[in-house]
Motif scaffolding. Structure first.
Motif, PDB file in Angstrom:
ATOM      1  N   PHE A  35     -12.384  36.282 -21.058  1.00  0.00           N
ATOM      2  CA  PHE A  35     -13.451  37.124 -21.590  1.00  0.00           C
ATOM      3  C   PHE A  35     -14.174  37.634 -20.423  1.00  0.00           C
ATOM      4  N   TYR A  37     -18.037  38.832 -20.076  1.00  0.00           N
ATOM      5  CA  TYR A  37     -19.686  38.795 -20.732  1.00  0.00           C
ATOM      6  C   TYR A  37     -20.652  39.367 -19.681  1.00  0.00           C
ATOM      7  N   GLN A  39     -24.658  39.795 -18.856  1.00  0.00           N
ATOM      8  CA  GLN A  39     -26.035  39.406 -18.874  1.00  0.00           C
ATOM      9  C   GLN A  39     -26.965  40.095 -18.255  1.00  0.00           C
ATOM     10  N   MET A  45     -26.663  36.931 -23.540  1.00  0.00           N
ATOM     11  CA  MET A  45     -25.023  37.067 -23.127  1.00  0.00           C
ATOM     12  C   MET A  45     -24.324  37.814 -24.255  1.00  0.00           C
ATOM     13  N   LEU A  47     -20.855  39.916 -25.315  1.00  0.00           N
ATOM     14  CA  LEU A  47     -19.379  40.095 -25.053  1.00  0.00           C
ATOM     15  C   LEU A  47     -19.068  41.334 -24.676  1.00  0.00           C
ATOM     16  N   MET A  89     -25.885  41.122 -14.845  1.00  0.00           N
ATOM     17  CA  MET A  89     -24.728  39.925 -14.386  1.00  0.00           C
ATOM     18  C   MET A  89     -23.473  39.885 -15.253  1.00  0.00           C
ATOM     19  N   PHE A  91     -19.996  38.036 -16.113  1.00  0.00           N
ATOM     20  CA  PHE A  91     -19.484  36.581 -16.084  1.00  0.00           C
ATOM     21  C   PHE A  91     -18.006  36.928 -16.652  1.00  0.00           C
ATOM     22  N   ILE A 103     -15.031  27.918 -19.831  1.00  0.00           N
ATOM     23  CA  ILE A 103     -15.415  27.640 -18.303  1.00  0.00           C
ATOM     24  C   ILE A 103     -15.517  29.191 -17.903  1.00  0.00           C
ATOM     25  N   PHE A 104     -16.783  29.200 -17.201  1.00  0.00           N
ATOM     26  CA  PHE A 104     -17.269  30.533 -16.574  1.00  0.00           C
ATOM     27  C   PHE A 104     -17.249  30.598 -15.170  1.00  0.00           C
ATOM     28  N   GLY A 105     -16.994  31.913 -14.635  1.00  0.00           N
ATOM     29  CA  GLY A 105     -17.350  32.050 -13.188  1.00  0.00           C
ATOM     30  C   GLY A 105     -18.712  31.725 -12.933  1.00  0.00           C
ATOM     31  N   LYS A 106     -18.969  32.150 -11.487  1.00  0.00           N
ATOM     32  CA  LYS A 106     -20.385  32.229 -11.006  1.00  0.00           C
ATOM     33  C   LYS A 106     -21.130  33.337 -11.259  1.00  0.00           C
TER      34      LYS A 106
ATOM     35  N   TYR B  36     -24.949  25.169 -22.555  1.00  0.00           N
ATOM     36  CA  TYR B  36     -24.682  25.616 -21.221  1.00  0.00           C
ATOM     37  C   TYR B  36     -25.985  25.412 -20.538  1.00  0.00           C
ATOM     38  N   ARG B  42     -27.084  31.336 -10.631  1.00  0.00           N
ATOM     39  CA  ARG B  42     -25.868  30.501 -10.470  1.00  0.00           C
ATOM     40  C   ARG B  42     -25.320  30.812 -11.602  1.00  0.00           C
ATOM     41  N   GLY B  43     -23.988  30.230 -11.996  1.00  0.00           N
ATOM     42  CA  GLY B  43     -23.287  30.519 -13.108  1.00  0.00           C
ATOM     43  C   GLY B  43     -23.845  29.677 -14.301  1.00  0.00           C
ATOM     44  N   LEU B  44     -22.808  29.599 -15.256  1.00  0.00           N
ATOM     45  CA  LEU B  44     -23.020  28.886 -16.524  1.00  0.00           C
ATOM     46  C   LEU B  44     -22.535  27.612 -16.335  1.00  0.00           C
ATOM     47  N   LEU B  46     -21.060  24.201 -18.188  1.00  0.00           N
ATOM     48  CA  LEU B  46     -21.223  23.539 -19.501  1.00  0.00           C
ATOM     49  C   LEU B  46     -21.254  22.261 -19.504  1.00  0.00           C
ATOM     50  N   LEU B  90     -28.459  27.593 -22.523  1.00  0.00           N
ATOM     51  CA  LEU B  90     -28.026  28.230 -23.629  1.00  0.00           C
ATOM     52  C   LEU B  90     -27.260  27.708 -24.710  1.00  0.00           C
ATOM     53  N   THR B 103     -13.848  34.069 -29.499  1.00  0.00           N
ATOM     54  CA  THR B 103     -15.060  34.291 -28.879  1.00  0.00           C
ATOM     55  C   THR B 103     -16.241  33.414 -29.146  1.00  0.00           C
ATOM     56  N   PHE B 106     -23.604  33.525 -28.270  1.00  0.00           N
ATOM     57  CA  PHE B 106     -24.784  32.766 -27.380  1.00  0.00           C
ATOM     58  C   PHE B 106     -26.142  33.140 -28.349  1.00  0.00           C
ATOM     59  N   GLY B 107     -26.787  31.984 -28.295  1.00  0.00           N
ATOM     60  CA  GLY B 107     -28.272  32.093 -28.553  1.00  0.00           C
ATOM     61  C   GLY B 107     -29.135  32.883 -27.580  1.00  0.00           C
TER      62      GLY B 107
END
Lengths: 114, 115
Positions: A35, A37, A39, A45, A47, A89, A91, A103-106, B36, B42-44, B46, B90, B103, B106-107
């Motif tokens: 995916f 995303y 931001q 967030m 999609l 941003m 992701f 799992i997300f990248g930075k 999250y 920085r990133g997300l 989990l 999140l 998919t 997110f809130g």
């Protein structure tokens, strides 16, 4: 363990030009989802696009398309005709069909220059 | 249609105080639920995910905990907050089934500042 790497912390592109954001991932799985995303400053967030690993055809959504290279474990996002509203941003994210972790990248911060 | 609600939107708490962030999903049943954290710049990361009532998987050992008392309710808690708990939290949900494309949605997020 699966990992997602976005090697570009920040990028800039001129309005109306095309930009490509890079993403690589590491997995031993064969069935998974990828995916992108977005931001924006609001922090919501959104999609942008998704790709199933079992599909060879690259996904497209209007001005957004991906270059999915499964063997290379690469999943880049191309934004055509960049608009000021694309500033955000971005992701890259990975999910194996075997478990429920996503799992997300930075992230890559994209600036659009008027 | 499905919606996700997360509250409070903003929270300022002293070090050592408790925390409770709540998330509910409407318009679906038996969703997978996630918490999250996004630290500044920085990133997300989990923190927790849940595939059903009372089923919680923890990804990061810390002073936070999660609970799922009802099918569409997910709560993030702490008994004693640390300064390092500050960040943007999140909640997210994923519908089941391949047709959804797997998919996650997110809130609106919750800003937590520990002072």
């Amino acid at each position: 363990a699966q990992t997602v790497t976005q090697s570009q912390p920040e990028m800039s592109v001129q309005e109306a030009e095309t930009v490509t954001l890079s993403c690589t991932y590491d997995t031993s799985e064969s069935d998974y989802y990828l995916f992108w995303y977005k931001q924006p400053p609001s922090r919501q967030m959104i999609l942008v696009i998704r790709q199933e690993a079992y599909k060879q055809q690259n996904a497209t959504e209007n001005r957004f398309s991906v270059n999915f290279q499964k063997a290379a474990k690469s999943f880049s996002l191309k934004i055509s005709d960049s608009q000021l509203g694309d500033a955000a941003m971005y992701f890259c994210a990975y999910r194996s069909n075997r478990d429920d972790k996503i799992i997300f990248g930075k992230g890559t911060r994209l600036h659009i220059l008027p | 249609s499905q919606t996700i609600h997360q509250w409070p939107a903003t929270l300022v708490q002293p070090v050592g105080s408790p925390l409770s962030l709540e998330c509910t999903v409407e318009g679906t049943s038996n969703p997978n639920l996630y918490w999250y954290r996004q630290a500044a710049g920085r990133g997300l990361q989990l923190l927790f995910y849940s595939v059903g009532i009372g089923q919680i998987s923890s990804e990061v050992p810390q002073n936070l905990s999660a609970s799922r008392p009802q099918d569409r309710q997910f709560i993030l808690s702490s008994k004693k907050l640390l300064l390092s708990d500050s960040g943007f939290y999140l909640c997210a949900w994923r519908p089941l089934g391949r047709e959804s494309g797997n998919t996650i949605y997110f809130g609106e997020g919750s800003w937590l500042t520990v002072v």
